[in-house]
Design a protein around this motif. Structure first.
Motif, mmCIF file in Angstrom:
data_model
loop_
_atom_site.group_PDB
_atom_site.id
_atom_site.type_symbol
_atom_site.label_atom_id
_atom_site.label_comp_id
_atom_site.label_asym_id
_atom_site.label_seq_id
_atom_site.Cartn_x
_atom_site.Cartn_y
_atom_site.Cartn_z
ATOM 1 N N GLU A 242 6.184 7.842 -0.182
ATOM 2 C CA GLU A 242 6.802 8.734 0.796
ATOM 3 C C GLU A 242 8.298 8.731 0.534
ATOM 4 O O GLU A 242 8.932 7.679 0.586
ATOM 5 C CB GLU A 242 6.532 8.257 2.228
ATOM 6 C CG GLU A 242 5.095 8.336 2.647
ATOM 7 C CD GLU A 242 4.586 9.774 2.776
ATOM 8 O OE1 GLU A 242 5.400 10.671 3.077
ATOM 9 O OE2 GLU A 242 3.391 9.984 2.565
ATOM 10 N N SER A 243 8.853 9.883 0.209
ATOM 11 C CA SER A 243 10.297 9.952 -0.018
ATOM 12 C C SER A 243 10.953 10.625 1.175
ATOM 13 O O SER A 243 10.377 11.515 1.802
ATOM 14 C CB SER A 243 10.608 10.678 -1.322
ATOM 15 O OG SER A 243 10.104 11.988 -1.305
ATOM 16 N N MET A 244 12.169 10.168 1.475
ATOM 17 C CA MET A 244 12.929 10.659 2.624
ATOM 18 C C MET A 244 14.380 10.205 2.473
ATOM 19 O O MET A 244 14.679 9.393 1.600
ATOM 20 C CB MET A 244 12.326 10.116 3.921
ATOM 21 C CG MET A 244 12.267 8.602 3.986
ATOM 22 S SD MET A 244 11.204 7.949 5.290
ATOM 23 C CE MET A 244 9.582 8.342 4.658
ATOM 24 N N ALA A 245 15.250 10.730 3.309
ATOM 25 C CA ALA A 245 16.633 10.260 3.314
ATOM 26 C C ALA A 245 16.624 8.756 3.630
ATOM 27 O O ALA A 245 15.740 8.266 4.344
ATOM 28 C CB ALA A 245 17.446 11.027 4.346
ATOM 29 N N SER A 246 17.584 8.031 3.109
ATOM 30 C CA SER A 246 17.572 6.566 3.248
ATOM 31 C C SER A 246 17.654 6.092 4.694
ATOM 32 O O SER A 246 17.011 5.100 5.054
ATOM 33 C CB SER A 246 18.702 5.943 2.426
ATOM 34 O OG SER A 246 18.422 6.103 1.048
ATOM 35 N N ASP B 295 0.826 -1.206 0.000
ATOM 36 C CA ASP B 295 0.000 0.000 0.000
ATOM 37 C C ASP B 295 0.861 1.257 0.000
ATOM 38 O O ASP B 295 0.472 2.276 -0.541
ATOM 39 C CB ASP B 295 -0.906 0.037 1.235
ATOM 40 C CG ASP B 295 -1.894 -1.102 1.264
ATOM 41 O OD1 ASP B 295 -2.429 -1.452 0.190
ATOM 42 O OD2 ASP B 295 -2.132 -1.656 2.354
ATOM 43 N N ILE B 296 2.022 1.160 0.647
ATOM 44 C CA ILE B 296 2.904 2.312 0.792
ATOM 45 C C ILE B 296 4.309 1.924 0.364
ATOM 46 O O ILE B 296 4.813 0.865 0.745
ATOM 47 C CB ILE B 296 2.960 2.800 2.250
ATOM 48 C CG1 ILE B 296 1.570 3.160 2.754
ATOM 49 C CG2 ILE B 296 3.909 3.988 2.395
ATOM 50 C CD1 ILE B 296 1.494 3.354 4.245
ATOM 51 N N MET B 297 4.940 2.786 -0.414
ATOM 52 C CA MET B 297 6.318 2.583 -0.842
ATOM 53 C C MET B 297 7.158 3.713 -0.288
ATOM 54 O O MET B 297 6.890 4.887 -0.556
ATOM 55 C CB MET B 297 6.379 2.568 -2.371
ATOM 56 C CG MET B 297 7.659 2.043 -2.925
ATOM 57 S SD MET B 297 7.751 0.271 -2.605
ATOM 58 C CE MET B 297 9.482 0.031 -2.843
ATOM 59 N N LEU B 298 8.155 3.356 0.513
ATOM 60 C CA LEU B 298 9.101 4.344 1.016
ATOM 61 C C LEU B 298 10.258 4.431 0.041
ATOM 62 O O LEU B 298 10.812 3.412 -0.364
ATOM 63 C CB LEU B 298 9.624 3.933 2.386
ATOM 64 C CG LEU B 298 8.576 3.741 3.476
ATOM 65 C CD1 LEU B 298 9.235 3.233 4.747
ATOM 66 C CD2 LEU B 298 7.827 5.032 3.726
ATOM 67 N N ILE B 299 10.612 5.648 -0.338
ATOM 68 C CA ILE B 299 11.720 5.862 -1.263
ATOM 69 C C ILE B 299 12.837 6.563 -0.498
ATOM 70 O O ILE B 299 12.687 7.702 -0.069
ATOM 71 C CB ILE B 299 11.296 6.728 -2.472
ATOM 72 C CG1 ILE B 299 10.006 6.202 -3.118
ATOM 73 C CG2 ILE B 299 12.448 6.832 -3.467
ATOM 74 C CD1 ILE B 299 10.086 4.807 -3.673
ATOM 75 N N GLU C 191 20.619 12.373 1.900
ATOM 76 C CA GLU C 191 19.753 13.524 2.163
ATOM 77 C C GLU C 191 18.440 13.361 1.406
ATOM 78 O O GLU C 191 18.375 12.691 0.385
ATOM 79 C CB GLU C 191 20.429 14.813 1.706
ATOM 80 C CG GLU C 191 21.696 15.135 2.475
ATOM 81 C CD GLU C 191 22.331 16.431 2.030
ATOM 82 O OE1 GLU C 191 21.656 17.237 1.351
ATOM 83 O OE2 GLU C 191 23.501 16.641 2.369
ATOM 84 N N MET C 192 17.418 14.021 1.914
ATOM 85 C CA MET C 192 16.124 14.033 1.236
ATOM 86 C C MET C 192 16.241 14.874 -0.023
ATOM 87 O O MET C 192 16.711 16.003 0.017
ATOM 88 C CB MET C 192 15.084 14.617 2.193
ATOM 89 C CG MET C 192 13.759 14.997 1.614
ATOM 90 S SD MET C 192 13.002 13.761 0.622
ATOM 91 C CE MET C 192 11.537 14.635 0.176
ATOM 92 N N THR C 193 15.848 14.300 -1.151
ATOM 93 C CA THR C 193 15.814 15.034 -2.418
ATOM 94 C C THR C 193 14.519 14.671 -3.139
ATOM 95 O O THR C 193 13.833 13.722 -2.772
ATOM 96 C CB THR C 193 17.012 14.690 -3.334
ATOM 97 O OG1 THR C 193 16.970 13.297 -3.639
ATOM 98 C CG2 THR C 193 18.342 15.015 -2.682
#
Length: 116
Positions: free
Chosen positions: A88-92, A59-63, A68-70
């Protein structure tokens, strides 16, 4: 204080990460990786095809975008949005921690992580 171990029903938690690698299930994976309920895979970065193939499992994919967050590519985000997969994108590093929390809650989660 009593600590209770977390049980992970689907998937394997991320044990750790460092410069250029992720450790999952006791195994070290160098470079970018994709974690889905069906397994762990090398990821070529912003390739939506393997994620779209798993759309019935997540349902959710974290990228994780690296150290760093880009911003992620618009066409990549649009493809996942059109398939009904939350993005949802964020720093790794943050992505690894968030993945483990959501996995522990039994959420239908995936993660695509670029190395730090």
């Amino acid at each position: 204080m009593e600590l209770n171990p977390t049980e992970f029903m689907e998937g394997v938690p991320i044990d750790g990460y460092g410069t250029g690698f992720f450790r999952v299930g006791g195994e070290v994976h160098e470079g970018a990786m994709l974690l889905l309920p069906s397994g762990r895979f090398a990821w070529s970065g912003f390739d939506a095809a393997p994620i779209l193939a798993a759309r019935d499992q997540i349902d959710i994919m974290l990228i994780g975008t690296g150290p760093e967050m880009t911003h992620i590519p618009r066409d990549f985000r649009d493809a996942l949005d059109e398939a009904g997969i939350g993005v949802e994108s964020m720093a790794s590093g943050q992505g690894c921690r968030t993945y483990n929390v959501l996995l522990g809650e039994g959420r239908r989660i995936g993660a695509a992580l670029l190395p730090t």
